[in-house]
Design a protein around this motif. Sequence first.
Motif, PDB file in Angstrom:
ATOM      1  N   PHE A  82      33.421  43.039  41.123  1.00 27.62           N
ATOM      2  CA  PHE A  82      33.228  42.484  42.429  1.00 27.62           C
ATOM      3  C   PHE A  82      32.205  42.946  43.395  1.00 27.62           C
ATOM      4  CE2 PHE A  82      34.443  39.710  46.004  1.00 27.62           C
ATOM      5  CZ  PHE A  82      33.938  38.420  45.681  1.00 27.62           C
ATOM      6  N   ARG A  83      32.993  44.172  43.608  1.00 22.05           N
ATOM      7  CA  ARG A  83      32.429  44.949  44.761  1.00 22.05           C
ATOM      8  C   ARG A  83      30.659  45.373  44.322  1.00 22.05           C
ATOM      9  NH1 ARG A  83      35.119  50.190  45.339  1.00 22.05           N
ATOM     10  NH2 ARG A  83      33.756  51.178  43.813  1.00 22.05           N
ATOM     11  N   ALA A  95      30.997  32.963  46.553  1.00 22.61           N
ATOM     12  CA  ALA A  95      31.689  33.225  45.288  1.00 22.61           C
ATOM     13  C   ALA A  95      33.017  31.952  45.211  1.00 22.61           C
ATOM     14  CB  ALA A  95      32.538  34.494  45.453  1.00 22.61           C
ATOM     15  N   TYR A  96      32.941  31.477  44.005  1.00 24.87           N
ATOM     16  CA  TYR A  96      33.686  30.492  43.821  1.00 24.87           C
ATOM     17  C   TYR A  96      34.790  30.582  42.732  1.00 24.87           C
ATOM     18  CZ  TYR A  96      31.397  27.983  40.006  1.00 24.87           C
ATOM     19  OH  TYR A  96      30.777  27.484  38.890  1.00 24.87           O
ATOM     20  N   THR A 101      40.843  31.280  46.366  1.00 25.17           N
ATOM     21  CA  THR A 101      41.719  32.098  46.898  1.00 25.17           C
ATOM     22  C   THR A 101      41.600  33.344  46.153  1.00 25.17           C
ATOM     23  OG1 THR A 101      43.606  30.407  47.674  1.00 25.17           O
ATOM     24  CG2 THR A 101      44.499  32.712  46.974  1.00 25.17           C
ATOM     25  N   ARG A 102      41.326  33.252  44.884  1.00 22.65           N
ATOM     26  CA  ARG A 102      41.159  34.334  44.035  1.00 22.65           C
ATOM     27  C   ARG A 102      39.695  35.246  44.448  1.00 22.65           C
ATOM     28  NH1 ARG A 102      40.572  32.012  37.948  1.00 22.65           N
ATOM     29  NH2 ARG A 102      41.679  30.492  39.408  1.00 22.65           N
ATOM     30  N   CYS A 103      38.964  34.633  44.833  1.00 19.66           N
ATOM     31  CA  CYS A 103      37.621  35.327  45.320  1.00 19.66           C
ATOM     32  C   CYS A 103      38.191  36.077  46.636  1.00 19.66           C
ATOM     33  CB  CYS A 103      36.441  34.386  45.586  1.00 19.66           C
ATOM     34  SG  CYS A 103      36.064  33.495  44.199  1.00 19.66           S
ATOM     35  N   ASN A 108      38.983  41.133  49.494  1.00 21.66           N
ATOM     36  CA  ASN A 108      39.879  41.908  50.265  1.00 21.66           C
ATOM     37  C   ASN A 108      40.218  43.211  49.352  1.00 21.66           C
ATOM     38  OD1 ASN A 108      40.075  40.279  52.598  1.00 21.66           O
ATOM     39  ND2 ASN A 108      41.929  39.175  51.695  1.00 21.66           N
ATOM     40  N   ALA A 109      40.223  43.149  48.386  1.00 21.55           N
ATOM     41  CA  ALA A 109      40.723  44.465  47.400  1.00 21.55           C
ATOM     42  C   ALA A 109      39.407  45.367  47.068  1.00 21.55           C
ATOM     43  CB  ALA A 109      41.152  44.013  45.894  1.00 21.55           C
TER      44      ALA A 109
END
Length: 117
Positions: A82-83, A95-96, A101-103, A108-109
């Motif tokens: 993702f990064r 992003a969806y 919430t998952r995105c 955040n991670a």
Amino acid sequence: MSTPITPLSDTLAVAPQLGPEDMAALKAAGYRSVIINRPDYEGGESQPTSADVIKAGEQLGLTVVYQPVVSGAMTPEDVRTFREHLDTLPSPVLAYCRSGTRCTHLYNAAKQESSKS
């Protein structure tokens, strides 16, 4: 498009499930890339497939990537990927997943990982 979009930064926003019919509105809103984090058929047969969304987005000039992440089972590799998408895709990015919430958790991670580097 009546789907709510939640900005998380100047270059990333998240949304719940989108479909091919939403790509024109995303393009009109100024998004340049889309990350699909919801696995195909997670919501059953009525869920739009990533292939259909990718085709619709690319026809409009959007960059669309499929990075399925299982809800509640995010891995360090998911975060790294993702990064990498955020670092390389044309921005702004949308992003969806099922609810967004998952995105948000992926973002955040990824931010935490970036701050450690």
